[in-house]
Design a protein around this motif. Structure first.
Motif, PDB file in Angstrom:
ATOM      1  N   ASN A  78      51.936  24.576  41.664  1.00  0.00           N
ATOM      2  CA  ASN A  78      52.548  25.405  40.632  1.00  0.00           C
ATOM      3  C   ASN A  78      51.739  26.683  40.453  1.00  0.00           C
ATOM      4  OD1 ASN A  78      52.775  26.355  37.661  1.00  0.00           O
ATOM      5  ND2 ASN A  78      54.575  25.041  37.972  1.00  0.00           N
ATOM      6  N   GLY A  79      52.409  27.836  40.657  1.00  0.00           N
ATOM      7  CA  GLY A  79      51.702  29.108  40.621  1.00  0.00           C
ATOM      8  C   GLY A  79      51.128  29.440  39.265  1.00  0.00           C
ATOM      9  N   PHE A  80      51.877  29.154  38.205  1.00  0.00           N
ATOM     10  CA  PHE A  80      51.362  29.473  36.874  1.00  0.00           C
ATOM     11  C   PHE A  80      50.179  28.583  36.520  1.00  0.00           C
ATOM     12  CE2 PHE A  80      51.116  29.154  32.272  1.00  0.00           C
ATOM     13  CZ  PHE A  80      51.028  30.503  31.940  1.00  0.00           C
ATOM     14  N   ASN A  81      50.231  27.307  36.904  1.00  0.00           N
ATOM     15  CA  ASN A  81      49.086  26.429  36.644  1.00  0.00           C
ATOM     16  C   ASN A  81      47.852  26.910  37.389  1.00  0.00           C
ATOM     17  OD1 ASN A  81      50.604  24.830  34.963  1.00  0.00           O
ATOM     18  ND2 ASN A  81      50.996  23.238  36.498  1.00  0.00           N
ATOM     19  N   ASP A  82      48.039  27.343  38.664  1.00  0.00           N
ATOM     20  CA  ASP A  82      46.914  27.900  39.425  1.00  0.00           C
ATOM     21  C   ASP A  82      46.321  29.105  38.696  1.00  0.00           C
ATOM     22  OD1 ASP A  82      47.327  26.032  41.394  1.00  0.00           O
ATOM     23  OD2 ASP A  82      48.254  27.428  42.820  1.00  0.00           O
ATOM     24  N   TYR A  83      47.204  29.971  38.253  1.00  0.00           N
ATOM     25  CA  TYR A  83      46.783  31.183  37.554  1.00  0.00           C
ATOM     26  C   TYR A  83      46.035  30.841  36.266  1.00  0.00           C
ATOM     27  CZ  TYR A  83      47.672  34.705  33.903  1.00  0.00           C
ATOM     28  OH  TYR A  83      47.552  35.543  32.827  1.00  0.00           O
ATOM     29  N   ARG A  84      46.614  29.979  35.449  1.00  0.00           N
ATOM     30  CA  ARG A  84      46.007  29.663  34.156  1.00  0.00           C
ATOM     31  C   ARG A  84      44.683  28.926  34.319  1.00  0.00           C
ATOM     32  NH1 ARG A  84      49.608  26.153  30.279  1.00  0.00           N
ATOM     33  NH2 ARG A  84      49.212  24.703  32.000  1.00  0.00           N
ATOM     34  N   ASN A  85      44.613  28.043  35.304  1.00  0.00           N
ATOM     35  CA  ASN A  85      43.380  27.281  35.517  1.00  0.00           C
ATOM     36  C   ASN A  85      42.234  28.187  35.952  1.00  0.00           C
ATOM     37  OD1 ASN A  85      44.646  24.879  34.838  1.00  0.00           O
ATOM     38  ND2 ASN A  85      45.111  24.331  36.971  1.00  0.00           N
ATOM     39  N   VAL A  86      42.523  29.138  36.831  1.00  0.00           N
ATOM     40  CA  VAL A  86      41.442  29.956  37.365  1.00  0.00           C
ATOM     41  C   VAL A  86      41.062  31.081  36.405  1.00  0.00           C
ATOM     42  CG1 VAL A  86      42.812  31.665  38.658  1.00  0.00           C
ATOM     43  CG2 VAL A  86      40.560  30.968  39.514  1.00  0.00           C
ATOM     44  N   ARG A  87      42.021  31.555  35.585  1.00  0.00           N
ATOM     45  CA  ARG A  87      41.721  32.664  34.663  1.00  0.00           C
ATOM     46  C   ARG A  87      41.238  32.168  33.303  1.00  0.00           C
ATOM     47  NH1 ARG A  87      43.779  38.395  35.094  1.00  0.00           N
ATOM     48  NH2 ARG A  87      41.540  38.462  35.549  1.00  0.00           N
ATOM     49  N   SER A  88      41.453  30.922  33.031  1.00  0.00           N
ATOM     50  CA  SER A  88      40.988  30.250  31.808  1.00  0.00           C
ATOM     51  C   SER A  88      41.285  31.072  30.543  1.00  0.00           C
ATOM     52  CB  SER A  88      39.488  29.890  31.920  1.00  0.00           C
ATOM     53  OG  SER A  88      38.699  31.067  32.038  1.00  0.00           O
ATOM     54  N   ASP A  89      40.259  31.534  29.834  1.00  0.00           N
ATOM     55  CA  ASP A  89      40.461  32.157  28.525  1.00  0.00           C
ATOM     56  C   ASP A  89      41.116  33.532  28.590  1.00  0.00           C
ATOM     57  OD1 ASP A  89      37.833  32.858  29.690  1.00  0.00           O
ATOM     58  OD2 ASP A  89      37.649  34.149  27.935  1.00  0.00           O
ATOM     59  N   ILE A  90      41.143  34.174  29.757  1.00  0.00           N
ATOM     60  CA  ILE A  90      41.766  35.500  29.839  1.00  0.00           C
ATOM     61  C   ILE A  90      43.187  35.433  30.396  1.00  0.00           C
ATOM     62  CG2 ILE A  90      39.581  36.761  30.010  1.00  0.00           C
ATOM     63  CD1 ILE A  90      40.026  36.967  33.029  1.00  0.00           C
ATOM     64  N   ALA A  91      43.720  34.235  30.569  1.00  0.00           N
ATOM     65  CA  ALA A  91      45.083  34.068  31.080  1.00  0.00           C
ATOM     66  C   ALA A  91      46.095  34.118  29.937  1.00  0.00           C
ATOM     67  CB  ALA A  91      45.215  32.738  31.812  1.00  0.00           C
ATOM     68  N   ILE A  92      47.343  34.472  30.285  1.00  0.00           N
ATOM     69  CA  ILE A  92      48.465  34.201  29.390  1.00  0.00           C
ATOM     70  C   ILE A  92      48.609  32.678  29.361  1.00  0.00           C
ATOM     71  CG2 ILE A  92      50.910  34.581  28.951  1.00  0.00           C
ATOM     72  CD1 ILE A  92      49.190  37.114  28.859  1.00  0.00           C
ATOM     73  N   GLN A  93      48.652  32.082  28.184  1.00  0.00           N
ATOM     74  CA  GLN A  93      48.473  30.642  28.093  1.00  0.00           C
ATOM     75  C   GLN A  93      49.741  29.824  28.300  1.00  0.00           C
ATOM     76  OE1 GLN A  93      45.423  29.053  27.931  1.00  0.00           O
ATOM     77  NE2 GLN A  93      44.762  31.153  28.361  1.00  0.00           N
ATOM     78  N   THR A  94      50.909  30.422  28.113  1.00  0.00           N
ATOM     79  CA  THR A  94      52.144  29.659  28.286  1.00  0.00           C
ATOM     80  C   THR A  94      53.089  30.366  29.257  1.00  0.00           C
ATOM     81  OG1 THR A  94      53.184  30.719  26.373  1.00  0.00           O
ATOM     82  CG2 THR A  94      51.996  28.656  25.987  1.00  0.00           C
ATOM     83  N   ASN A  95      53.663  29.583  30.147  1.00  0.00           N
ATOM     84  CA  ASN A  95      54.583  30.121  31.144  1.00  0.00           C
ATOM     85  C   ASN A  95      55.780  30.782  30.488  1.00  0.00           C
ATOM     86  OD1 ASN A  95      55.982  30.689  33.454  1.00  0.00           O
ATOM     87  ND2 ASN A  95      55.819  28.632  34.328  1.00  0.00           N
ATOM     88  N   THR A  96      56.223  30.205  29.378  1.00  0.00           N
ATOM     89  CA  THR A  96      57.416  30.729  28.715  1.00  0.00           C
ATOM     90  C   THR A  96      57.180  32.091  28.077  1.00  0.00           C
ATOM     91  OG1 THR A  96      56.823  29.472  26.727  1.00  0.00           O
ATOM     92  CG2 THR A  96      58.384  28.453  28.261  1.00  0.00           C
ATOM     93  N   SER A  97      55.913  32.484  27.953  1.00  0.00           N
ATOM     94  CA  SER A  97      55.618  33.807  27.389  1.00  0.00           C
ATOM     95  C   SER A  97      55.866  34.929  28.395  1.00  0.00           C
ATOM     96  CB  SER A  97      54.155  33.872  26.926  1.00  0.00           C
ATOM     97  OG  SER A  97      53.898  32.947  25.899  1.00  0.00           O
ATOM     98  N   LEU A  98      55.843  34.596  29.674  1.00  0.00           N
ATOM     99  CA  LEU A  98      56.037  35.619  30.696  1.00  0.00           C
ATOM    100  C   LEU A  98      57.447  36.199  30.628  1.00  0.00           C
ATOM    101  CD1 LEU A  98      54.398  34.025  33.888  1.00  0.00           C
ATOM    102  CD2 LEU A  98      53.335  35.431  32.112  1.00  0.00           C
ATOM    103  N   LEU A  99      57.556  37.472  30.936  1.00  0.00           N
ATOM    104  CA  LEU A  99      58.874  38.084  31.071  1.00  0.00           C
ATOM    105  C   LEU A  99      59.310  37.905  32.517  1.00  0.00           C
ATOM    106  CD1 LEU A  99      58.297  41.393  29.048  1.00  0.00           C
ATOM    107  CD2 LEU A  99      59.224  39.200  28.248  1.00  0.00           C
ATOM    108  N   PRO A 100      60.363  37.115  32.770  1.00  0.00           N
ATOM    109  CA  PRO A 100      60.703  36.745  34.148  1.00  0.00           C
ATOM    110  C   PRO A 100      61.253  37.915  34.950  1.00  0.00           C
ATOM    111  CG  PRO A 100      62.371  35.949  32.631  1.00  0.00           C
ATOM    112  CD  PRO A 100      61.259  36.495  31.781  1.00  0.00           C
ATOM    113  N   LEU A 101      60.868  37.951  36.209  1.00  0.00           N
ATOM    114  CA  LEU A 101      61.441  38.893  37.172  1.00  0.00           C
ATOM    115  C   LEU A 101      62.561  38.175  37.895  1.00  0.00           C
ATOM    116  CD1 LEU A 101      58.181  40.540  38.583  1.00  0.00           C
ATOM    117  CD2 LEU A 101      59.609  41.278  36.657  1.00  0.00           C
TER     118      LEU A 101
END
Length: 507
Positions: A78-101
């Motif tokens: 899962n791309g968002f999980n990869d992103y959130r795990n590696v960016r930790s505290d500086i990540a956007i925390q919820t997938n639903t917050s993203l504005l979808p392309l």
């Protein structure tokens, strides 16, 4: 040193000893006075209007919090999980917050597949989302300065590949993004070289083809052409010599006395070479002021609304100058804008929350203004920055890295797509694009390739590409139906990214 180089070198450095010279320097008039010397027009595309707008985010913007993976990769991760795990505290925390392309078509580069199937943008970038989903914006994924292609961490570590100077240095990388000659600290700018080739297509040479809202810069410095600097307050009543004492007034006999005195000073025949040069440059600068001031009086009323940020005001000023392009005799224009403050080693989350909507809204307003002016197909805007940031957190923000994501916007852009190769969001040894435990990516696409595509669209002959981009031979060889990346529309011509250069002359 020849006379032209002498004029260019002393044009700003020697100015400041008198009120007039100080005023000319602050308004960028000296730079504009040198705009008329180029005559090497080698393109047949000089009958229609085209403009490039370079927007520099100085400081190194954290572009991995702008374009964010939201889908799964070919391995099922899962791309968002990869992103959130590696960016930790500086990540956007919820997938639903993203504005979808919507259905982003991700173009693999040099046969390399993209790593994730779907993407979104930062929650505060609705303008960018709108432009992408309407097909007017494309992302360049993991782009950066390169002297030659580097395909893996092993190649990077081998010592056999030429590397850019000062990969993590602000001063080096901000320069190299503007020159696309990363092995040199003394190179002409991409916009300057473009103007060297095409400035003769403009019928009026009093105003430079290169207009800067960001002051003196490397991007617009050419051999024969340099920038004409203006402020975003382009009221025609404020263009010209405005730093004189207020008691001179703006009309009547005192104004006549002022103008006559200045004209007498700059028109006098001097024996000293410096005095001659100063007089000649100053006179030309004053004349160019008049041309620009008279053109600005014809700026039409526009309904497009811009914000109050400095970036919005700069882009609004660019739109106003474009609106009087015919009065300036301009068939080709290049604009430079700088919006800094992105070196966020701390307070990154709040900093991006505050500043990303500013650039999103400003870029959207500017595109809307080009639509209103009827030139959306003729204007291409692109963003650059010193470098990207580490994908891992330093506890408060992110640090200097290498490859990152940029945007290209306009009516002629092959939008709704992601070009290049978005990297895997992990710092493990199996990720061969990553060169450090902090998450620092080797660029998968070079600045040369992006600029080459823009240059071809802009009207540069393929045979002159090597003057604009001396390293281009390492990445690309022109042939019919073969374009460098594919993010610009070339009348439906098929695109291939497989050819390699045959020869290219160094400059």
């Amino acid at each position: 040193m020849n006379r032209r180089d002498f004029i260019r070198q002393i044009g700003c450095g020697a100015m400041g000893s008198t009120t007039l010279l100080s005023t000319l320097t602050s308004l960028g008039a000296v730079n504009g006075a040198m705009s008329g010397s180029a005559s090497k027009l080698r393109s047949t595309s000089n009958e229609d209007y085209k403009a490039l707008v370079c927007v520099l985010f100085s400081g190194g913007i954290d572009s991995f919090n702008i374009l964010i993976p939201s889908g799964t990769n070919v391995g099922g991760d899962n791309g968002f999980n990869d992103y959130r795990n590696v960016r930790s505290d500086i990540a956007i925390q919820t997938n639903t917050s993203l504005l979808p392309l919507n259905n982003p078509q991700c173009s693999g580069f040099r046969g390399q597949a993209c790593n994730y199937g779907s993407y979104g943008v930062h929650p505060n970038m609705s303008g960018v989302q709108n432009l992408f989903n309407s097909g007017k914006l494309a992302f360049m994924a993991n782009i950066g300065t390169l002297v030659e292609p580097i395909m893996s961490r092993a190649e990077y570590q081998s010592g056999l590949k030429k590397l850019p100077l000062g990969i993590y240095s602000h001063s080096d990388q901000i320069m190299q993004w503007q020159t696309s000659v990363p092995q040199s600290r003394d190179a002409l700018g991409v916009g300057g070289r473009l103007a060297d080739l095409l400035s003769a297509s403009n019928s009026m040479q009093d105003i430079s083809m290169n207009i800067s809202l960001g002051g003196k810069n490397n991007f617009q410095r050419g051999k024969d052409v340099t920038e004409y600097s203006i402020s975003n307050n382009i009221d025609p009543n404020n263009v010209g010599i405005t730093a004189l004492p207020s008691w001179w007034g703006n009309s009547g006999i005192l104004t006549d006395l002022r103008n006559n005195a200045i004209d007498s000073m700059v028109s006098r025949t001097y024996a000293n070479l410096l005095q001659k040069t100063y007089g000649s440059v100053s006179k030309s600068s004053i004349e160019s002021f008049e041309v620009f001031k008279n053109a600005l009086k014809k700026v039409p009323s526009m309904t497009t609304t811009f914000g109050t940020s400095s970036l919005a005001r700069d882009l609004q000023a660019v739109a106003k100058v474009m609106s009087v392009r015919n009065d300036l005799g301009a068939k080709r224009q290049i604009f430079f804008v700088n919006y800094g403050g992105w070196d966020m080693h701390d307070n990154l989350v709040n900093g991006l929350n505050q500043r990303l909507p500013i650039i999103s809204d400003a870029l959207k307003s500017f595109y809307d203004a080009t639509v209103e002016l009827g030139i959306a197909e003729n204007v291409t805007t692109f963003t650059i920055s010193d470098f990207a940031r580490t994908i891992t957190s330093n506890g408060q923000g992110s640090d200097h890295a290498w490859g990152g994501n940029t945007m290209v916007i306009g009516g002629a852009v092959n939008g709704g797509r992601i070009f290049g190769r978005f990297p895997r969001m992990d710092v493990g040894t199996s990720n061969t694009q990553n060169i450090s435990f902090r998450g620092n990516f080797i660029p998968s696409i070079s600045t040369d390739e992006m600029y080459a595509e823009l240059a071809l669209w802009y009207g540069v002959s393929p045979y002159d590409l090597c003057y604009v981009l001396p390293n281009l031979r390492n990445f690309y060889s022109y042939s019919p139906n073969n374009y460098p990346v594919g993010f610009m529309n070339f009348n439906g011509t098929a695109i291939s990214n497989t050819d390699r250069p045959q020869s290219c002359v160094n400059y």
